[in-house]
Design a protein around this motif. Structure first.
Motif, PDB file in Angstrom:
ATOM      1  N   ASN A  64      10.511  -5.447  -3.711  1.00 30.28           N
ATOM      2  CA  ASN A  64      10.748  -5.953  -4.701  1.00 30.28           C
ATOM      3  C   ASN A  64      10.958  -5.303  -5.917  1.00 30.28           C
ATOM      4  O   ASN A  64      10.693  -4.632  -6.769  1.00 30.28           O
ATOM      5  N   MET A 124       9.214  -8.396  -0.151  1.00 29.09           N
ATOM      6  CA  MET A 124      10.936  -8.363   0.061  1.00 29.09           C
ATOM      7  C   MET A 124      11.042  -8.990   1.235  1.00 29.09           C
ATOM      8  O   MET A 124      12.241 -10.036   1.671  1.00 29.09           O
ATOM      9  N   GLY A 182       9.331   4.161   3.269  1.00 32.12           N
ATOM     10  CA  GLY A 182       7.967   3.787   3.472  1.00 32.12           C
ATOM     11  C   GLY A 182       6.690   3.004   2.478  1.00 32.12           C
ATOM     12  O   GLY A 182       6.818   4.218   1.803  1.00 32.12           O
TER      13      GLY A 182
HETATM   14  C1  TPP Z   1       5.653   1.448   6.370  1.00 34.65           C
HETATM   15  C2  TPP Z   1       6.589   0.404   6.240  1.00 34.65           C
HETATM   16  N1  TPP Z   1       6.271  -1.501   6.552  1.00 34.65           N
HETATM   17  C3  TPP Z   1       7.272  -1.436   6.372  1.00 34.65           C
HETATM   18  C4  TPP Z   1       8.010  -1.939   6.008  1.00 34.65           C
HETATM   19  C5  TPP Z   1       8.981  -2.763   5.511  1.00 34.65           C
HETATM   20  N2  TPP Z   1       9.089  -3.555   4.016  1.00 34.65           N
HETATM   21  C6  TPP Z   1       9.597  -3.559   3.180  1.00 34.65           C
HETATM   22  S1  TPP Z   1       9.410  -3.449   1.550  1.00 34.65           S
HETATM   23  C7  TPP Z   1       8.146  -4.453   2.663  1.00 34.65           C
HETATM   24  C8  TPP Z   1       6.718  -5.540   1.155  1.00 34.65           C
HETATM   25  C9  TPP Z   1       6.529  -4.979   0.324  1.00 34.65           C
HETATM   26  O1  TPP Z   1       5.630  -5.251   0.068  1.00 34.65           O
HETATM   27  P1  TPP Z   1       5.356  -4.656  -1.526  1.00 34.65           P
HETATM   28  O2  TPP Z   1       4.937  -3.073  -1.294  1.00 34.65           O
HETATM   29  O3  TPP Z   1       3.618  -5.410  -1.653  1.00 34.65           O
HETATM   30  O4  TPP Z   1       6.007  -4.424  -2.118  1.00 34.65           O
HETATM   31  P2  TPP Z   1       7.515  -6.880  -2.975  1.00 34.65           P
HETATM   32  O5  TPP Z   1       8.236  -6.660  -1.895  1.00 34.65           O
HETATM   33  O6  TPP Z   1       5.827  -7.063  -2.937  1.00 34.65           O
HETATM   34  O7  TPP Z   1       7.117  -6.162  -4.535  1.00 34.65           O
HETATM   35  C10 TPP Z   1       7.864  -4.109   3.611  1.00 34.65           C
HETATM   36  C11 TPP Z   1       7.158  -5.116   4.800  1.00 34.65           C
HETATM   37  C12 TPP Z   1       8.452  -0.548   5.125  1.00 34.65           C
HETATM   38  N3  TPP Z   1      10.111  -0.175   3.756  1.00 34.65           N
HETATM   39  N4  TPP Z   1       7.712   0.485   4.915  1.00 34.65           N
END
Ligand code: TPP
Ligand code: MG
Length: 577
Positions: A389, A471, A414
């Motif tokens: 997000n 997300m 990633g």
């Molecule tokens: C290496 C990897 N593992 C899992 C995912 C699936 N994924 C997409 S967004 C997300 C969460 C991202 O968390 P954060 O960096 O804290 O961002 P937020 O969505 O909380 O703003 C995940 C687990 C991914 N994109 N890359």
């Protein structure tokens, strides 16, 4: 008799001669000879990363930002395996990278040696593995092979993607004749003839919309694209991972339509519908980039130019050199009798934003944090954005700086890419880099911050701490009835934690929006790295079109606490992992 040198010295000499000045890697018994050779070469700096994934993203970020060929090195076994996701990103995004990977001595292949990846006698097959994540992969089994394999690998990487050389330790130490240096001149490439596009533009009656992609950056063709845009008085949108190729100050900002696709600006579909011709320049327009545009593109005459045909059917001109082909196209449309007289300047250039539902709960809004950052960021700053997000908010709402880079790794998407990429860019560009990353991405690869701190690099890490993989929380809420959550974390204090761990690092937490301008300003003012961790909320919906569409479809609304609820919404229960 010929003078002789070690294979590793040959590699470093030849790389230096082609303009390589940085090698990014992690050391180990089967790559230490390459570090040794780099030490004795004045023009080459070997950087030590903390994790091979980040070493690979350093090379990727360095290359993507236009600093030259990104080179990564790793030892055999686990070290080499850590490269895989980084090389996968470079492959998917066609980023020129050379990976030099150590292997155990050849005499022990298939005989149970430590970290045997020869593929023999039941051992893991590094050749097979790395062939799948590269455009060129060769295991070197005699010293002489390096004389042809190295230039082949460099040439393959420059055609777009990672090239891998598997280098057994004994081969690295073997001798080869000292050779004349490789020339840095790139191989001749296919320069597509843009004549069919020139002809269509001369016949066009109405406005032109350009969708520009990442090949514009790879071919260093921003100025050529801008010349064409000005000539056609066209509106330009960019795909999300090419935000910096057009539409920033100095590159047609007043004609910018914003970003296409899932994190994109909704006005672009209207602009396309309204166009006499739509040009795709250096993009295949994958799903992330074309979501929301397919119907409009289906109805408008569309032509493409680039190194690979778009996923949508249209007339395509193949070119491996957009710089040359765009120049040719501009020339074909310049001068008496050649001008595209029927093209019209569109009346309004809409730059509509996605509007997520209002959220009134705890934390600082993403939009507010991004706006505060935009207000304090100077011109000469590069930006790298991570996943989630947080990434969607920054891609949608944070403008590119004048002459700045805006890098995002959507090839494999990633998490944690930004930390290494920023380090590679800071070495290569010598200017401040701002990372925008979520706490989840930080927990994956944020410890690479130590490397920025060790080398005193000018990087400001802006962390959006929503104590979650937000997300995934949003997905639980929108698609899985919001009845449990696996994706919320026990809250952590990143700003204070990093300040305590890395003495002298400027690192703060910000929980009030009013404190953002001064906190960000101070973080950007220092010389070395800095961290601002911004308290956000996992319950806020980001500007991500599929989420907004799902909300609309389910008739969801924002609940009393500002939390989005669906008809079946039930209280949260902590899920057992
Ligand atoms: C290496 C990897 N593992 C899992 C995912 C699936 N994924 C997409 S967004 C997300 C969460 C991202 O968390 P954060 O960096 O804290 O961002 P937020 O969505 O909380 O703003 C995940 C687990 C991914 N994109 N890359
Ligand atoms: Mg998060």
């Amino acid at each position: 008799m010929d003078r002789q040198q070690r294979v590793v010295d040959h590699i470093v000499d030849q790389l230096a001669a082609t303009g390589v000045d940085y090698l990014f890697g992690v050391d180990g018994a089967n790559i230490e000879d390459l570090y040794d050779a780099a030490y004795f070469h004045d023009g080459v700096t070997a950087v030590l990363a903390k994790h091979e994934f980040s070493a690979a993203t350093m090379a990727d970020g360095f290359s993507r930002a236009g600093c030259g060929l990104g080179v990564v090195m790793a030892t055999s076994g686990g070290g080499s395996l850590n490269l895989v996701p980084g090389l996968g990103e470079s492959l998917a995004s066609r980023v020129p990278v050379l990976a030099l990977i150590g292997q155990p001595p050849t005499a022990m292949d298939g005989r149970g040696s430590f970290q045997d990846t020869s593929g023999r006698n039941g051992a893991l097959d590094a050749q097979a593995l790395f062939s799948a994540v590269s455009v060129y992969c060769r295991r070197i089994t005699s010293a002489e092979q390096i004389l042809t394999a190295l230039p082949e690998a460099i040439a393959a990487a420059w055609r777009g993607g990672p090239a891998v050389l598997l280098l057994p330790k004994d081969i690295q130490q073997s001798l080869v004749p000292v050779r004349s240096r490789l020339s840095s001149a790139p191989e001749p490439t296919t320069v597509g003839d843009p004549w069919p596009i020139a002809r269509a533009l001369r016949r066009a009656r109405g406005s032109v919309t350009i969708i520009a992609g990442e090949q514009v950056a790879r071919d260093d063709a921003r100025d050529e694209l801008e010349r064409l845009r000005a000539l056609l008085r066209a509106r330009v949108a960019t795909v999300p991972d090419a935000k910096d190729v057009s539409g920033s100050p100095g590159l047609g900002s007043s004609s910018s339509l914003g970003v296409t696709g899932v994190m994109g600006h909704p006005g672009i579909a209207d602009a396309i519908r309204d166009s006499a011709l739509c040009l795709l320049i250096g993009t295949r327009l994958n799903v992330t980039a074309r979501t929301g545009l397919e119907e409009a593109l289906g109805g408008a005459p569309t032509m493409s130019m680039g190194s690979a045909a778009p996923y949508l059917a249209c007339t395509h001109i193949h070119t491996d050199d957009l710089k040359a082909s765009l120049s040719q196209l501009a020339m074909m449309l310049s001068g008496y009798g050649r001008r595209p007289n029927g093209v019209r300047v569109p009346e309004v250039v809409g730059h509509e934003e996605l509007v997520p539902p209002r959220y009134d709960g705890d934390g600082i809004r993403y939009r507010e944090a991004v706006s505060a950052l935009d207000a304090v960021l100077p011109d000469d700053v590069d930006i790298v954005v991570d996943a989630g997000n947080t990434g969607a908010s920054a891609i949608h709402n944070l403008p590119v700086r004048r002459s700045g880079r805006f890098i995002v790794a959507l090839g494999m998407g990633g998490m944690g890419y930004s930390f290494g990429a920023a380090i590679g860019m800071a070495f290569g560009r010598g200017r401040r880099v701002v990372v925008v990353a979520g706490d989840g991405s930080f927990f994956m690869h944020g410890m690479e911050m130590h490397t920025a701190w060790q080398y005193r690099l000018p990087i400001t890490f802006v962390l959006f701490n929503n104590n979650a993989h937000a997300m995934c929380v949003t997905r639980e809420q929108l698609y899985y009835r919001d009845i449990y959550s696996y994706n919320r974390f026990r809250p952590a204090n990143l700003g204070a934690g990093l300040a305590a761990m890395l003495p002298g690092l400027h690192s703060v937490n910000v929980a009030e929006a009013g404190q953002l301008p001064s906190a960000l300003g101070e973080a950007l003012a220092g010389d070395g790295p800095s961290v601002v961790s911004i308290e956000c909320s996992a319950d806020e919906i980001p500007p991500f079109a599929p989420f907004l569409a799902a909300l609309q479809k389910s008739g969801s609304h924002i609940g009393p606490q500002g939390r989005p609820t669906t008809e079946e919404s039930r209280p949260h229960v902590a899920a057992r992992a």
